[in-house]
Every structure is written in C-alpha cells, then in structure tokens.
Design a protein around this motif. Structure first.
Motif, PDB file in Angstrom:
ATOM      1  N   HIS A 198       1.868  14.966   5.633  1.00  0.00           N
ATOM      2  CA  HIS A 198       2.812  14.677   6.658  1.00  0.00           C
ATOM      3  C   HIS A 198       4.140  14.621   5.887  1.00  0.00           C
ATOM      4  O   HIS A 198       5.175  15.127   6.479  1.00  0.00           O
ATOM      5  N   HIS A 199       4.232  14.303   4.686  1.00  0.00           N
ATOM      6  CA  HIS A 199       5.450  14.122   4.019  1.00  0.00           C
ATOM      7  C   HIS A 199       6.003  15.582   3.709  1.00  0.00           C
ATOM      8  O   HIS A 199       7.142  15.817   3.649  1.00  0.00           O
ATOM      9  N   THR A 200       5.391  16.615   3.493  1.00  0.00           N
ATOM     10  CA  THR A 200       5.739  18.112   3.352  1.00  0.00           C
ATOM     11  C   THR A 200       6.181  18.721   4.594  1.00  0.00           C
ATOM     12  O   THR A 200       7.097  19.353   4.584  1.00  0.00           O
TER      13      THR A 200
ATOM     14  N   LYS B  40      -3.701  13.010   3.634  1.00  0.00           N
ATOM     15  CA  LYS B  40      -3.157  13.110   4.597  1.00  0.00           C
ATOM     16  C   LYS B  40      -1.604  12.769   4.960  1.00  0.00           C
ATOM     17  O   LYS B  40      -0.645  13.404   5.539  1.00  0.00           O
ATOM     18  N   HIS B  41      -1.190  11.687   4.190  1.00  0.00           N
ATOM     19  CA  HIS B  41       0.115  11.201   4.400  1.00  0.00           C
ATOM     20  C   HIS B  41       1.199  11.660   3.354  1.00  0.00           C
ATOM     21  O   HIS B  41       2.084  12.215   3.689  1.00  0.00           O
ATOM     22  N   ASN B  42       0.749  11.622   2.078  1.00  0.00           N
ATOM     23  CA  ASN B  42       1.595  11.904   0.949  1.00  0.00           C
ATOM     24  C   ASN B  42       1.729  13.451   1.113  1.00  0.00           C
ATOM     25  O   ASN B  42       2.884  14.069   0.835  1.00  0.00           O
TER      26      ASN B  42
ATOM     27  N   MET C 264       0.852  -1.186  -0.023  1.00  0.00           N
ATOM     28  CA  MET C 264       0.021  -0.088  -0.112  1.00  0.00           C
ATOM     29  C   MET C 264       0.863   1.342  -0.007  1.00  0.00           C
ATOM     30  O   MET C 264       0.729   2.508  -0.736  1.00  0.00           O
ATOM     31  N   HIS C 265       2.010   1.401   0.941  1.00  0.00           N
ATOM     32  CA  HIS C 265       2.890   2.233   1.064  1.00  0.00           C
ATOM     33  C   HIS C 265       3.465   2.914  -0.248  1.00  0.00           C
ATOM     34  O   HIS C 265       3.395   4.201  -0.638  1.00  0.00           O
ATOM     35  N   ASP C 266       4.254   1.918  -0.641  1.00  0.00           N
ATOM     36  CA  ASP C 266       4.584   2.251  -2.325  1.00  0.00           C
ATOM     37  C   ASP C 266       3.631   2.549  -3.290  1.00  0.00           C
ATOM     38  O   ASP C 266       3.791   3.699  -4.010  1.00  0.00           O
TER      39      ASP C 266
ATOM     40  N   CYS D 155       0.692   3.899  -2.895  1.00  0.00           N
ATOM     41  CA  CYS D 155       0.123   5.092  -2.723  1.00  0.00           C
ATOM     42  C   CYS D 155       1.089   6.366  -2.960  1.00  0.00           C
ATOM     43  O   CYS D 155       0.672   7.544  -3.391  1.00  0.00           O
ATOM     44  N   HIS D 156       2.243   6.195  -2.983  1.00  0.00           N
ATOM     45  CA  HIS D 156       3.355   7.184  -3.431  1.00  0.00           C
ATOM     46  C   HIS D 156       3.553   7.124  -4.969  1.00  0.00           C
ATOM     47  O   HIS D 156       4.338   8.035  -5.349  1.00  0.00           O
ATOM     48  N   GLY D 157       3.050   6.060  -5.512  1.00  0.00           N
ATOM     49  CA  GLY D 157       3.268   5.898  -6.963  1.00  0.00           C
ATOM     50  C   GLY D 157       4.774   5.378  -7.182  1.00  0.00           C
ATOM     51  O   GLY D 157       5.286   5.644  -8.233  1.00  0.00           O
TER      52      GLY D 157
ATOM     53  N   GLU E 125      15.519   8.237   3.904  1.00  0.00           N
ATOM     54  CA  GLU E 125      15.537   8.016   2.551  1.00  0.00           C
ATOM     55  C   GLU E 125      14.427   8.223   1.795  1.00  0.00           C
ATOM     56  O   GLU E 125      14.081   8.561   1.044  1.00  0.00           O
ATOM     57  N   HIS E 126      13.249   7.643   2.475  1.00  0.00           N
ATOM     58  CA  HIS E 126      11.686   7.381   1.947  1.00  0.00           C
ATOM     59  C   HIS E 126      11.372   8.935   1.982  1.00  0.00           C
ATOM     60  O   HIS E 126      10.645   9.436   0.859  1.00  0.00           O
ATOM     61  N   HIS E 127      11.618  10.003   2.929  1.00  0.00           N
ATOM     62  CA  HIS E 127      11.135  11.144   3.160  1.00  0.00           C
ATOM     63  C   HIS E 127      11.885  12.057   2.021  1.00  0.00           C
ATOM     64  O   HIS E 127      11.173  12.879   1.396  1.00  0.00           O
TER      65      HIS E 127
HETATM   66 ZN   LIG Z   1       5.294   7.799   3.065  1.00  0.00          ZN
END
Ligand SMILES: [Zn+2]
Length: 365
Positions: free
Chosen positions: A134-136, A129-131, A94-96, A98-100, A312-314
């Motif tokens: 949270h990520h920004t 909410k996440h991409n 899901m995580h990958d 949703c981030h494309g 690395e993910h962020h």
């Molecule tokens: Zn993420």
C-alpha cells in the motif's frame, strides 16, 4: 520511505523522474526541524501516555465485561466502546510500531507491533500488505490491496462497474461494519492458506512468524470467544462480539478511506498491464493519491494517531505520528514553494462527505 529496488523486483510499476529538488528540499527541511529542536524522529512521552491510556482502558473494559455483573445494555455499550478502543490502539500504537516509528529500538517496535495480533490479526501479514504494497503503490489499481474490494465496492474508475454499484454509497456502511469480523475470522486464514500473491515482491513468513500467527489466533479465539461464552452464554456473547466488531470495523474503514478514497486524489490503472509507468516520481505520486483532513483539530489528531495526516505519513512513514502536526506545516510550505498540489479537507465532515460522493459518482458514471 522511498521504495527500495527490492520492492521493484516483481513490480509492474515504475515511477519516473526520481530525486527531484522538491522531495530533496522537503527532506532537508524535515531533518533540519528535528536537528534544530534536538528531538528524535520516533515516539516520545506523548506516545507513551497514549499507549498507556488506550491499552489500559481497553484492558479495563474487557475485564469488567467478564467479571462485573451489569445490565445487558451497559454490557452492550461497553462492548461497542471496546471496539472503538481497539481501533484507537490500532491507529496509535500498532500503526507506528509496524512502521518502526514508535521507538528507535527494533525490539520495542516488534513487541508493540504484536498489538495487531492482540486485536486479532497478524503483524507480519499487515506489514507486507500495508508497509510494502500500500505505501509504495498507493491507489494503483491492480496492486494496492486497500482499493481492491471489487466486485463488491468500486473504489477506482478503472474497476468494472456493475448495476448494484449505484447503491454502493449506501451498502458500504454495513459492509464496513462487518469488515473486521470477516477480516479476523475469515480473510486472514484465506490469505494464510492461499499464501496470498501480491503483484509485488513481499517477504516470506519464517517459522517463527507461522508460530506467532497460530499462537495469537488461538489466544484470540480463547479470550474473545471461548471465555466470554463461558461467562455470558452463546447469544449474549455473539451480540456483544458483533457489536465490538461493528464499532471497530466502521472506525477502521472510515478513517482509512478518508485518506485515499475521496474526490481530491488520483487513481492509477495497472490492472492486467505488464508494465505501467507512473509519470511522476514516488513522492509526488504520494501527494497526488493521498489527502489529509482536519489537521487543525487536536481532538481528531490525538485519537486517530495522525491518520488524518496521511500525506505526511506517506512521505515519512518512519517518523512517529506525534510529530506530524509540525511536519505538516513544512510539507504545506514546501508544496507551495515548488507548486506541488497538497490535498487536505478542512474537517472530518467534509472528508466523509467527499468519500461518500466519490462512491456515489463511481456507482453511476
Ligand atoms: Zn501506514
């Protein structure tokens, strides 16, 4: 991904000093890694194997719970294991998606992002909410929704302190344990009906997304509530359902907390402020507010879908987590070269201890 101007439309936060040599050099080195190895930044066979393993195992456990006669304690263990596999599907697939970053094809990402709906929540709502949020605006109190658990939990120094917080390092465990239960059965609906307002601009739900929300919530209710009640009866279903959510909620919460709610990261205060200037550029902000853990542990890295490589993910959320062990070495080297601090706990135990110490200290100071 660096924030686009669109995300700043309502934002009260600005990052200063954009485009330093550090991030440019880091991006160049990461791109050079992919070019010299002639590999794609998205997922490969390693991710497909994981996807098959976690999804088929989850499905097999679910089907056997409904079709095979078994003692109650075996069913209970399987229900707990199902929760664990749901968390692994969330981390790895899901995580990958949703981030494309799962695939270079949008359709595959969009399809696999729906694994979030199979788990009971909603891919569209998670992406906002996440991409975006949270990520920004990582660890910016007042904007980053992931650290807004007040008044129950005080996660950032800028949040108000209450007497009961002195015990928060203990009572967060039962709270984490029921977190996915309330998220799926209550919070999603609250946010849906109140059309949750974030401090930054997020996308509006389209008609298709409204339909997806209701269809998947109805299917979840049928497959996880109605059908098991018909097979097992009310009480055994409730105990099994709760057990599944306890392992799911504990795994999700603890793994996500180890990246941002630990002692070695920073928090910023944007509560009740019209405008906040973060004195660093976005990439440096990510490094200051995020920590890796157990990066040398292949077992942890495989099961957690690279969530132990949060730095690395962020910095590169559009790169699939299967590449993070290689990227981590580049990030560490570039940080050393430019004198930028890179945070990492050697193992999961140290990161966990730091999370609970952080909550203990914020409950008292
Ligand atoms: Zn993420």
């Amino acid at each position: 991904m660096r924030p686009s101007p669109l995300h700043h439309a309502l934002a009260t936060v600005q990052f200063s000093r954009p485009g330093s040599d550090f991030f440019q050099s880091l991006r160049n080195s990461v791109h050079a890694y992919f070019e010299s190895n002639k590999i794609s930044q998205t997922g490969d066979y390693r991710l497909y194997i994981k996807t098959l393993f976690f999804c088929l195992s989850g499905l097999a456990i679910y089907i056997s719970l409904l079709t095979v006669a078994m003692p109650w304690w075996v069913a209970l263990i399987l229900a707990g294991t199902l929760g664990l596999f749901q968390a692994f599907i969330g981390f790895n697939v899901m995580h990958d998606a949703c981030h494309g970053s799962y695939s270079s094809k949008h359709k595959i990402n969009n399809f696999l992002a729906l694994s979030m709906n199979v788990l009971g929540s909603d891919a569209f709502m998670w992406k906002q909410k996440h991409n975006l949020v949270h990520h920004t605006y990582t660890n910016i109190d007042g904007i980053d929704d992931d650290i807004q658990k007040a008044p129950l939990i005080r996660m950032a120094p800028s949040q108000p302190k209450f007497w009961a917080h002195r015990f928060q390092f203990i009572y967060v465990v039962p709270l984490y344990a029921v977190s996915s239960f309330f998220w799926i059965l209550l919070k999603d609906f609250q946010e849906y009906f109140s059309v949750k307002k974030y401090a930054v601009k997020v996308d509006k739900m389209s008609t298709m997304e409204h339909v997806t929300f209701w269809v998947s919530k109805s299917l979840y209710m049928f497959f996880y509530i109605v059908l098991p009640i018909l097979v097992w009866g009310w009480l055994p279903w409730f105990i099994g359902f709760l057990t599944m959510h306890i392992t799911l909620g504990l795994t999700l919460s603890l793994v996500f907390q180890l990246a941002h709610v630990v002692e070695n990261v920073e928090f910023h205060d944007a509560r009740d402020k019209e405008h906040t200037l973060v004195e660093t550029e976005w990439a440096i902000h990510q490094l200051k507010t995020t920590s890796d853990f157990a990066v040398d542990n292949k077992f942890v890295s495989w099961f957690l879908g690279g969530l132990n490589f949060q730095v690395e993910h962020h910095l590169f959320p559009r790169i699939s987590h299967v590449h993070y062990p290689a990227i981590q070495k580049i990030v560490k080297e570039t940080c050393e070269k430019y004198g930028v601090e890179y945070h990492s706990y050697k193992n999961t135990r140290l990161a966990m201890a730091s999370h609970f110490r952080h909550l203990y200290n914020l409950g008292r100071k």
